[in-house]
Write an enzyme that holds these catalytic residues in place. Structure first.
Site, mmCIF file in Angstrom:
data_model
loop_
_atom_site.group_PDB
_atom_site.id
_atom_site.type_symbol
_atom_site.label_atom_id
_atom_site.label_comp_id
_atom_site.label_asym_id
_atom_site.label_seq_id
_atom_site.Cartn_x
_atom_site.Cartn_y
_atom_site.Cartn_z
ATOM 1 N N GLU A 1 42.261 38.221 47.655
ATOM 2 C CA GLU A 1 42.369 38.106 46.187
ATOM 3 C C GLU A 1 42.942 36.762 45.776
ATOM 4 O OE1 GLU A 1 43.751 41.450 43.848
ATOM 5 O OE2 GLU A 1 44.759 40.121 42.418
ATOM 6 N N ASP B 1 46.050 41.658 49.787
ATOM 7 C CA ASP B 1 46.295 41.086 48.458
ATOM 8 C C ASP B 1 47.524 40.190 48.505
ATOM 9 O OD1 ASP B 1 46.815 40.438 45.868
ATOM 10 O OD2 ASP B 1 46.833 42.488 45.093
ATOM 11 N N ASP C 1 43.181 49.390 49.637
ATOM 12 C CA ASP C 1 43.112 48.716 48.329
ATOM 13 C C ASP C 1 44.452 48.024 48.058
ATOM 14 O OD1 ASP C 1 42.018 48.093 45.827
ATOM 15 O OD2 ASP C 1 42.784 49.932 44.912
ATOM 16 N N GLY D 1 37.491 48.526 37.128
ATOM 17 C CA GLY D 1 36.129 48.872 36.691
ATOM 18 C C GLY D 1 36.051 49.983 35.648
ATOM 19 N N SER D 2 37.162 50.630 35.331
ATOM 20 C CA SER D 2 37.132 51.704 34.315
ATOM 21 C C SER D 2 37.155 51.111 32.923
ATOM 22 C CB SER D 2 38.364 52.612 34.454
ATOM 23 O OG SER D 2 38.367 53.254 35.692
ATOM 24 N N HIS E 1 43.667 46.572 35.467
ATOM 25 C CA HIS E 1 43.704 47.956 35.957
ATOM 26 C C HIS E 1 44.140 48.877 34.820
ATOM 27 C CE1 HIS E 1 44.600 46.151 40.127
ATOM 28 N NE2 HIS E 1 43.425 46.707 40.205
ATOM 29 N N VAL F 1 36.837 51.559 40.901
ATOM 30 C CA VAL F 1 37.056 52.524 39.820
ATOM 31 C C VAL F 1 38.129 53.526 40.238
ATOM 32 C CG1 VAL F 1 35.989 54.322 38.397
ATOM 33 C CG2 VAL F 1 34.632 52.350 39.111
HETATM 34 P P1 13P Z 1 40.811 51.042 37.322
HETATM 35 O O1 13P Z 1 41.967 51.958 37.585
HETATM 36 O O2 13P Z 1 40.990 50.263 36.075
HETATM 37 O O3 13P Z 1 39.513 51.732 37.402
HETATM 38 O O4 13P Z 1 40.847 49.950 38.493
HETATM 39 C C1 13P Z 1 40.750 50.375 39.826
HETATM 40 C C2 13P Z 1 40.996 49.250 40.763
HETATM 41 O O5 13P Z 1 40.707 48.111 40.482
HETATM 42 C C3 13P Z 1 41.573 49.576 42.074
HETATM 43 O O6 13P Z 1 41.894 48.455 42.801
#
Ligand code: 13P
Length: 288
Positions: free
Chosen positions: A136, A106, A85, A210-211, A178, A231
């Site tokens: 990205e 990224d 990630d 996504g949170s 994020h 998430v």
């Molecule tokens: P959140 O921490 O807001 O859920 O985002 C996670 C994310 O996008 C990891 O790359």
């Protein structure tokens, strides 16, 4: 099925209008919880590993060994992609070599020409080994792993140029952040998302942060081509809160209460429940 590249699972999600959850992992408990939840829900799943989390867990070889071991020992049969990630170029290469099945390079903080050039190299190296690639464009706001981004709405023409390199999924900044969304958050920019979808065709799009996004916005994003949703924060919150409650409840710590397996069990259970809820929300249940 076990460990696979994300290419096919995301293309299928794109075609069938649902999204695969990419849940960040930080330790053995989270990883096991996510895999068990995905298996129970019969859902494909992606495990996201930030550079910081990779280092915390001991290194990328440890992560690959742990994930492969869990898939085998827990009889996980749903497709699982192990994904870097927000990786730098250097770490994307390290993960390809260590056995990850998917990487995000990224380059969004670099000049676009450099982002384009390095993404192209990562695609060549990754695809030679059957590893899928996320790129990205624009920027995701907020703080992650000590890195603070202000967020930048992606330019659809840049999205098209990077999509044409043959990447497998594209993260584009559309006002997503994020961590926790501020009270005065403007919401996702669906006009830009629509433009990006128009120029990138059938390419699976990725929604970071996504949170805490309202379900209606999640559903609309999926309609507009989002096939992977990341998430992390929500899992951190439920894990930590459940662990804190364990101590506050004043369990018999002098007896078996100090057993780390007991201490981490409430957090483990909470992550399972949170992941199951997300899988239902994203529509990926019973798709594997
Ligand atoms: P959140 O921490 O807001 O859920 O985002 C996670 C994310 O996008 C990891 O790359």
């Amino acid at each position: 099925m076990g460990l696979v590249s994300a290419k096919e699972m995301l293309q299928t999600a794109r075609n069938k209008n649902y999204a695969v959850g990419a849940f960040n992992i930080n330790n053995l408990e989270w990883t096991k919880a996510i895999l068990l939840a995905a298996q129970e829900m019969k859902s494909p799943v992606m495990l996201g590993v930030s550079e910081g989390a990779g280092k915390y867990m001991g290194g990328y070889a440890t992560v690959v060994g742990m994930v492969k071991g869990l898939i085998s020992d827990l009889n996980i049969t749903v497709p699982v992609a192990l994904h870097l990630d927000h990786g730098s170029y250097e770490h994307a290469i390290k993960c390809i070599e260590a056995g990850f099945t998917s990487v995000m390079f990224d380059g969004s903080s670099a000049e676009f020409a450099e982002n384009l050039q390095l993404t192209k190299k990562v695609v060549e190296l990754a695809h030679a080994k059957g590893v899928s690639v996320e790129a990205e464009v624009g920027g995701i706001g907020g703080e992650e792993d000590g890195v603070i981004g202000t967020g930048e709405i992606a330019d659809p023409q840049e999205c098209k140029q990077i999509a044409d390199l043959g990447i497998d999924m594209l993260a584009a900044g559309i006002g997503n952040i994020h961590g926790k969304y501020p009270e005065n958050w403007q919401g996702l920019d669906f006009d830009v998302l629509k433009e990006i979808q128009d120029v990138t065709g059938n390419l699976p799009l990725v929604l970071h942060g996504g949170s805490g996004i309202p379900t209606a916005m999640i559903k609309k994003s999926i309609e507009l081509g989002v096939s992977k949703i990341n998430v992390n924060t929500e899992l951190q919150v439920v894990f930590t809160e459940a662990t804190r409650k364990y101590f506050e409840a004043g369990e018999d710590l002098v007896g078996k209460g100090f057993d780390p397996r007991k201490v981490l069990k409430p957090g483990f259970d909470a992550v399972i429940e949170a992941v199951k809820e997300k899988i239902i929300e994203f529509g990926s249940a019973n798709q594997a």
